[in-house]
Design an enzyme around this catalytic site. Structure first.
Site, short mmCIF file in Angstrom:
data_model
loop_
_atom_site.label_atom_id
_atom_site.label_comp_id
_atom_site.label_asym_id
_atom_site.label_seq_id
_atom_site.Cartn_x
_atom_site.Cartn_y
_atom_site.Cartn_z
CG ASP A 1 -2.06 0.99 1.12
OD1 ASP A 1 -2.41 1.37 -0.03
OD2 ASP A 1 -2.58 1.40 2.16
CG HIS B 1 -0.61 2.11 -9.28
ND1 HIS B 1 -0.76 1.82 -7.95
CD2 HIS B 1 -1.74 2.79 -9.65
CE1 HIS B 1 -1.93 2.31 -7.52
NE2 HIS B 1 -2.53 2.89 -8.54
CG LEU C 1 9.50 -17.00 -3.68
CD1 LEU C 1 9.49 -16.99 -2.14
CD2 LEU C 1 9.91 -15.62 -4.18
C1 IPE Z 1 -5.38 -2.75 -0.08
O1 IPE Z 1 -5.07 -1.40 -0.21
C2 IPE Z 1 -5.35 -3.44 -1.41
C3 IPE Z 1 -4.04 -3.54 -2.07
C4 IPE Z 1 -2.89 -3.10 -1.62
C5 IPE Z 1 -4.06 -4.20 -3.33
P1 IPE Z 1 -6.19 -0.29 -0.31
O2 IPE Z 1 -5.49 1.00 -0.47
O3 IPE Z 1 -7.18 -0.64 -1.34
O4 IPE Z 1 -6.88 -0.39 1.13
P2 IPE Z 1 -7.77 0.66 1.91
O5 IPE Z 1 -8.83 1.11 0.97
O6 IPE Z 1 -6.89 1.79 2.32
O7 IPE Z 1 -8.29 -0.08 3.10
C1 IPE Z 2 -1.75 0.21 -3.33
O1 IPE Z 2 -1.48 1.57 -3.34
C2 IPE Z 2 -1.96 -0.36 -4.71
C3 IPE Z 2 -3.36 -0.75 -5.00
C4 IPE Z 2 -4.34 -0.74 -4.15
C5 IPE Z 2 -3.61 -1.23 -6.34
P1 IPE Z 2 -2.67 2.64 -3.32
O2 IPE Z 2 -3.06 2.92 -4.74
O3 IPE Z 2 -3.77 2.18 -2.44
O4 IPE Z 2 -1.94 3.90 -2.71
P2 IPE Z 2 -2.53 4.93 -1.63
O5 IPE Z 2 -2.98 4.12 -0.45
O6 IPE Z 2 -3.65 5.65 -2.29
O7 IPE Z 2 -1.36 5.81 -1.33
MG MG Z 3 -4.13 2.44 -0.46
#
Ligand code: IPE
Ligand code: IPE
Ligand code: MG
Length: 262
Positions: A26, A43, A137
């Site tokens: 995240d 990303h 792995l």
């Molecule tokens: C969780 O992250 C999903 C992934 C990292 C793929 P999110 O950014 O979607 O989670 P929330 O919305 O903050 O809980």
């Molecule tokens: C996690 O990073 C990747 C996905 C959920 C695909 P985020 O896109 O949730 O990044 P933040 O949390 O908005 O910074």
């Molecule tokens: Mg996020």
């Protein structure tokens, strides 16, 4: 009074290296925003962290790595971001699979893949077939995955088996139920990492992480490198997992292995 039963530990509590690490990757969007870039730049940069964590896992002897790449809830993001994420999966599969194969990594995707574009489903199947015999792995990418979805699909399949008379509902216990979840053939996560500062599970591997050690770090995913991952692994190595027992009981099961393992 209940008589003392032999102490049995469900996994490897004294091991200093987790067999299975699960990671919520995240913080990509915030990483990009801090730099005045579009979220999707985060990303893209995040792919480098995947590479670093995979390589470090191989070096440190982690056997299973499960990465949360796209949740069942992430479909609700702006269409443009979802589309770019799908394109990124396709291009990352193309660019990374050969390298993974050379490193003897087995790739599997967990989650409901039928919702993905055909092209992506095809790429996933190809990558899984190519790497199926690798054993250094096990890399599991959770895509269109949700912990509740996983438990629900297991319940649905079990109910169908019961209706067909192939299992008796009375037979259903934790072991039988787990056999219907995603990755029934692999041990459960020992270490559950979330980058990006939030301290929540966000519907990641729920059933399977019942006894996982949790590790939260403020480091945003694109900045999570070998050293940051190494810190998480080292932190795990200093913990004592008790599985409901007392510390003394755990120490008495394998007092030597803690120091003997390399
Ligand atoms: C969780 O992250 C999903 C992934 C990292 C793929 P999110 O950014 O979607 O989670 P929330 O919305 O903050 O809980
Ligand atoms: C996690 O990073 C990747 C996905 C959920 C695909 P985020 O896109 O949730 O990044 P933040 O949390 O908005 O910074
Ligand atoms: Mg996020």
């Amino acid at each position: 009074m209940k008589t003392a039963t032999p102490v049995v530990l469900p996994s490897d509590p004294d091991g200093r290296t987790p067999r299975h690490v699960a990671i919520i990757m995240d913080g990509n969007g915030r990483w990009a925003k801090q730099r005045g870039l579009p979220r999707t730049a985060g990303h893209r940069e995040g792919v480098k962290s995947v590479r670093a964590v995979v390589e470090e896992s191989v070096r440190r002897g982690v056997q299973i790595l499960t990465l949360f790449a796209f949740s069942s809830e992430n479909w609700q993001r702006p269409r443009s971001e979802v589309n770019i994420l799908m394109e990124l999966f396709i291009s990352a599969l193309r660019s990374e699979v050969r390298r993974l194969h050379e490193s003897q990594v087995r790739l599997r995707v967990i989650g409901e893949r039928a919702a993905f574009p055909e092209k992506l489903q095809h790429r996933i199947a190809e990558a899984e077939a190519l790497t199926a015999e690798n054993s250094r792995l096990n890399l599991q990418v959770a895509a269109n995955y949700g912990g509740r979805w996983d438990i629900m699909q297991a319940a649905r399949r079990l109910a169908a088996e019961a209706r067909a008379g192939r299992i008796d509902p009375e037979e259903i216990d934790e072991a039988l139920f787990s056999g219907y979840l995603s990755f029934p053939d692999l041990p459960e996560p020992d270490l559950f990492i979330r980058t990006g500062g939030e301290q929540r599970l966000s519907n990641f591997v729920l059933w399977q992480s019942a006894y996982a050690e949790l590790y939260f770090t403020d480091t945003l995913w694109p900045a999570f490198d070998e050293a940051a991952y190494g810190q998480a692994l080292d932190d795990y190595g200093r913990r004592q997992r008790r599985f409901g027992l007392t510390g003394d009981q755990v120490e008495s099961v394998a007092p030597v292995s803690r120091y003997a393992r390399g």
